[in-house]
Design a protein around this motif. Sequence first.
Motif, PDB file in Angstrom:
ATOM      1  N   GLU A 114      53.682  56.059  44.089  1.00  0.00           N
ATOM      2  CA  GLU A 114      52.383  56.476  43.572  1.00  0.00           C
ATOM      3  C   GLU A 114      51.490  55.265  43.310  1.00  0.00           C
ATOM      4  OE1 GLU A 114      53.085  58.896  40.156  1.00  0.00           O
ATOM      5  OE2 GLU A 114      53.488  60.693  41.346  1.00  0.00           O
ATOM      6  N   ARG A 115      52.088  54.170  42.817  1.00  0.00           N
ATOM      7  CA  ARG A 115      51.300  52.956  42.596  1.00  0.00           C
ATOM      8  C   ARG A 115      50.793  52.396  43.923  1.00  0.00           C
ATOM      9  NH1 ARG A 115      49.305  52.744  37.548  1.00  0.00           N
ATOM     10  NH2 ARG A 115      50.803  52.084  35.951  1.00  0.00           N
ATOM     11  N   SER A 116      51.583  52.558  44.976  1.00  0.00           N
ATOM     12  CA  SER A 116      51.160  52.094  46.295  1.00  0.00           C
ATOM     13  C   SER A 116      49.993  52.920  46.812  1.00  0.00           C
ATOM     14  CB  SER A 116      52.334  52.159  47.273  1.00  0.00           C
ATOM     15  OG  SER A 116      51.952  51.742  48.563  1.00  0.00           O
ATOM     16  N   ILE A 117      50.052  54.245  46.640  1.00  0.00           N
ATOM     17  CA  ILE A 117      48.957  55.111  47.078  1.00  0.00           C
ATOM     18  C   ILE A 117      47.691  54.810  46.285  1.00  0.00           C
ATOM     19  CG2 ILE A 117      48.152  57.491  47.185  1.00  0.00           C
ATOM     20  CD1 ILE A 117      50.153  56.844  49.360  1.00  0.00           C
ATOM     21  N   GLU A 118      47.840  54.612  44.978  1.00  0.00           N
ATOM     22  CA  GLU A 118      46.687  54.240  44.154  1.00  0.00           C
ATOM     23  C   GLU A 118      46.016  52.975  44.689  1.00  0.00           C
ATOM     24  OE1 GLU A 118      48.390  55.721  39.794  1.00  0.00           O
ATOM     25  OE2 GLU A 118      48.222  53.604  40.270  1.00  0.00           O
ATOM     26  N   ASN A 119      46.832  52.008  45.051  1.00  0.00           N
ATOM     27  CA  ASN A 119      46.310  50.744  45.564  1.00  0.00           C
ATOM     28  C   ASN A 119      45.484  50.949  46.829  1.00  0.00           C
ATOM     29  OD1 ASN A 119      47.314  48.418  47.767  1.00  0.00           O
ATOM     30  ND2 ASN A 119      46.474  47.598  45.864  1.00  0.00           N
ATOM     31  N   GLY A 120      46.005  51.759  47.735  1.00  0.00           N
ATOM     32  CA  GLY A 120      45.293  52.001  48.977  1.00  0.00           C
ATOM     33  C   GLY A 120      43.988  52.753  48.790  1.00  0.00           C
ATOM     34  N   LEU A 121      43.912  53.563  47.733  1.00  0.00           N
ATOM     35  CA  LEU A 121      42.712  54.342  47.460  1.00  0.00           C
ATOM     36  C   LEU A 121      41.730  53.617  46.552  1.00  0.00           C
ATOM     37  CD1 LEU A 121      44.279  57.877  46.817  1.00  0.00           C
ATOM     38  CD2 LEU A 121      42.947  57.170  48.810  1.00  0.00           C
ATOM     39  N   ASP A 122      42.041  52.398  46.171  1.00  0.00           N
ATOM     40  CA  ASP A 122      41.270  51.668  45.165  1.00  0.00           C
ATOM     41  C   ASP A 122      40.236  50.756  45.823  1.00  0.00           C
ATOM     42  OD1 ASP A 122      40.322  50.129  43.113  1.00  0.00           O
ATOM     43  OD2 ASP A 122      42.255  49.305  42.525  1.00  0.00           O
ATOM     44  N   PRO A 123      38.945  51.116  45.784  1.00  0.00           N
ATOM     45  CA  PRO A 123      37.939  50.271  46.438  1.00  0.00           C
ATOM     46  C   PRO A 123      37.632  48.991  45.668  1.00  0.00           C
ATOM     47  CG  PRO A 123      36.868  52.081  45.312  1.00  0.00           C
ATOM     48  CD  PRO A 123      38.350  52.325  45.194  1.00  0.00           C
ATOM     49  N   ALA A 124      38.027  48.919  44.396  1.00  0.00           N
ATOM     50  CA  ALA A 124      37.632  47.777  43.567  1.00  0.00           C
ATOM     51  C   ALA A 124      38.590  46.595  43.663  1.00  0.00           C
ATOM     52  CB  ALA A 124      37.517  48.215  42.100  1.00  0.00           C
ATOM     53  N   HIS A 125      39.810  46.803  44.126  1.00  0.00           N
ATOM     54  CA  HIS A 125      40.772  45.703  44.103  1.00  0.00           C
ATOM     55  C   HIS A 125      40.535  44.681  45.217  1.00  0.00           C
ATOM     56  CE1 HIS A 125      42.935  47.592  47.476  1.00  0.00           C
ATOM     57  NE2 HIS A 125      43.684  46.507  47.555  1.00  0.00           N
ATOM     58  N   ASN A 126      39.876  45.107  46.301  1.00  0.00           N
ATOM     59  CA  ASN A 126      39.690  44.200  47.436  1.00  0.00           C
ATOM     60  C   ASN A 126      38.958  42.921  47.054  1.00  0.00           C
ATOM     61  OD1 ASN A 126      40.800  45.720  49.795  1.00  0.00           O
ATOM     62  ND2 ASN A 126      39.295  47.226  49.132  1.00  0.00           N
ATOM     63  N   GLU A 127      37.981  43.036  46.178  1.00  0.00           N
ATOM     64  CA  GLU A 127      37.179  41.883  45.778  1.00  0.00           C
ATOM     65  C   GLU A 127      38.023  40.792  45.129  1.00  0.00           C
ATOM     66  OE1 GLU A 127      33.746  39.506  44.871  1.00  0.00           O
ATOM     67  OE2 GLU A 127      34.084  41.129  46.299  1.00  0.00           O
ATOM     68  N   PHE A 128      39.106  41.186  44.454  1.00  0.00           N
ATOM     69  CA  PHE A 128      39.887  40.231  43.671  1.00  0.00           C
ATOM     70  C   PHE A 128      41.246  39.908  44.291  1.00  0.00           C
ATOM     71  CE2 PHE A 128      36.835  42.252  40.939  1.00  0.00           C
ATOM     72  CZ  PHE A 128      36.329  41.192  40.206  1.00  0.00           C
ATOM     73  N   VAL A 129      41.809  40.829  45.036  1.00  0.00           N
ATOM     74  CA  VAL A 129      43.157  40.634  45.589  1.00  0.00           C
ATOM     75  C   VAL A 129      43.117  40.063  47.003  1.00  0.00           C
ATOM     76  CG1 VAL A 129      45.326  41.802  46.201  1.00  0.00           C
ATOM     77  CG2 VAL A 129      44.073  42.495  44.136  1.00  0.00           C
ATOM     78  N   HIS A 130      42.092  40.429  47.777  1.00  0.00           N
ATOM     79  CA  HIS A 130      42.038  40.065  49.193  1.00  0.00           C
ATOM     80  C   HIS A 130      40.821  39.188  49.497  1.00  0.00           C
ATOM     81  CE1 HIS A 130      45.215  42.946  49.630  1.00  0.00           C
ATOM     82  NE2 HIS A 130      44.439  43.970  49.349  1.00  0.00           N
ATOM     83  N   PRO A 131      40.982  37.880  49.546  1.00  0.00           N
ATOM     84  CA  PRO A 131      39.844  36.988  49.811  1.00  0.00           C
ATOM     85  C   PRO A 131      39.133  37.278  51.133  1.00  0.00           C
ATOM     86  CG  PRO A 131      41.716  35.733  48.998  1.00  0.00           C
ATOM     87  CD  PRO A 131      42.212  37.126  49.242  1.00  0.00           C
ATOM     88  N   ILE A 132      39.856  37.775  52.132  1.00  0.00           N
ATOM     89  CA  ILE A 132      39.205  38.019  53.416  1.00  0.00           C
ATOM     90  C   ILE A 132      38.331  39.270  53.386  1.00  0.00           C
ATOM     91  CG2 ILE A 132      41.013  36.835  54.708  1.00  0.00           C
ATOM     92  CD1 ILE A 132      42.087  39.529  55.557  1.00  0.00           C
ATOM     93  N   HIS A 133      38.471  40.086  52.325  1.00  0.00           N
ATOM     94  CA  HIS A 133      37.638  41.284  52.199  1.00  0.00           C
ATOM     95  C   HIS A 133      36.442  41.057  51.280  1.00  0.00           C
ATOM     96  CE1 HIS A 133      40.374  43.409  54.581  1.00  0.00           C
ATOM     97  NE2 HIS A 133      41.155  43.940  53.669  1.00  0.00           N
ATOM     98  N   GLY A 134      36.605  40.188  50.275  1.00  0.00           N
ATOM     99  CA  GLY A 134      35.558  40.007  49.281  1.00  0.00           C
ATOM    100  C   GLY A 134      35.340  38.553  48.944  1.00  0.00           C
ATOM    101  N   TYR A 135      34.888  38.316  47.735  1.00  0.00           N
ATOM    102  CA  TYR A 135      34.491  36.970  47.321  1.00  0.00           C
ATOM    103  C   TYR A 135      35.305  36.478  46.120  1.00  0.00           C
ATOM    104  CZ  TYR A 135      30.581  37.561  50.512  1.00  0.00           C
ATOM    105  OH  TYR A 135      29.821  37.765  51.638  1.00  0.00           O
ATOM    106  N   SER A 136      36.515  37.021  45.956  1.00  0.00           N
ATOM    107  CA  SER A 136      37.453  36.582  44.907  1.00  0.00           C
ATOM    108  C   SER A 136      36.827  36.623  43.516  1.00  0.00           C
ATOM    109  CB  SER A 136      37.967  35.169  45.211  1.00  0.00           C
ATOM    110  OG  SER A 136      38.628  35.138  46.454  1.00  0.00           O
ATOM    111  N   GLY A 137      35.948  37.579  43.305  1.00  0.00           N
ATOM    112  CA  GLY A 137      35.345  37.740  41.992  1.00  0.00           C
ATOM    113  C   GLY A 137      34.245  36.754  41.665  1.00  0.00           C
ATOM    114  N   GLU A 138      33.839  35.917  42.630  1.00  0.00           N
ATOM    115  CA  GLU A 138      32.820  34.890  42.363  1.00  0.00           C
ATOM    116  C   GLU A 138      31.394  35.405  42.556  1.00  0.00           C
ATOM    117  OE1 GLU A 138      33.618  31.980  41.069  1.00  0.00           O
ATOM    118  OE2 GLU A 138      35.690  32.697  41.091  1.00  0.00           O
ATOM    119  N   ASN A 139      31.236  36.596  43.069  1.00  0.00           N
ATOM    120  CA  ASN A 139      29.913  37.171  43.255  1.00  0.00           C
ATOM    121  C   ASN A 139      29.479  37.843  41.956  1.00  0.00           C
ATOM    122  OD1 ASN A 139      27.587  38.457  44.036  1.00  0.00           O
ATOM    123  ND2 ASN A 139      28.588  39.932  45.398  1.00  0.00           N
TER     124      ASN A 139
END
Length: 278
Positions: A114-139
């Motif tokens: 369930e935690r894995s499914i939550e992660n996949g459905l979570d649009p907000a985590h990309n900015e902080f967890v995945h540098p290639i998707h977002g700006y690592s929280g620096e925006n």
Amino acid sequence: TGGNAQCLSNTCVHRGGSLADGKIKGDCIECPYHGWQYTGEGQCHRIPSLGSKAKIPGRTRVDAYPVLEKYGVVFAFLGDLPENERPPMMEIPEFDDDRWRATWINLQAPFNYERSIENGLDPAHNEFVHPIHGYSGENAEYKVGNLRLVGDGKWGPGFFHTFKSPPAETAEWRQVKEASDAREAGSGTIGPNHMWTYIRYAPGKAMHQYLYECPIDEGNVNIFLVNLRNQLIDPDRDQMVNDRNWTIISQDLAVLSKLSPTVTPPTNTKEFMVPADK
């Protein structure tokens, strides 16, 4: 058996031996405890202690489950519903389309499904967890915009949203992913443990990911990822694509393996939710 996958209950009806730890003998699985052999339909075929000519009692069988081989994955239905009453399996409509190329990843992950499914459905985590998707929280202007909900509402919700995204990190990937102030991506579920994610890099350039998640126990899940792309579809790019996906998976693993509580709380009152979590 006969070249087809079969699925049986793991427990021998004799004294509880683990059939998964046994040996394949012809078209049978042999229990490692006393050598009892079962066919792919679950019927006991041999009981060595009774001798080679013994009549095998009819009730010495284990449960067998329906199996489907599709999209390079073996699926089993562990319930007892007739076929016309079973929940749907997530389809991959572009799988046989020559304009798309598939790659596969399988992993066992140390967290609740369930935690894995939550992660996949979570649009907000990309900015902080995945540098290639977002700006690592620096925006400083970062926020999750409105979610456009999709899905039939019966077997699972889904959404799309747009967000600001940097260019790809290599020249090869920048053929697909340039910087964008309005990148579109979305995710959704089919049932409790099948999930799709669509990333639209630009008009006509996309990656579609399909995850089939099989719970092992409360703290572990077996994940099958079927990744489809319609760019860089030469087979010699498969490893490059899988390497990129493994990078993203590793970033998620580092966070999800340390969540507390490990199981999703039964009500939203135990964790504070915001609009991006809907």
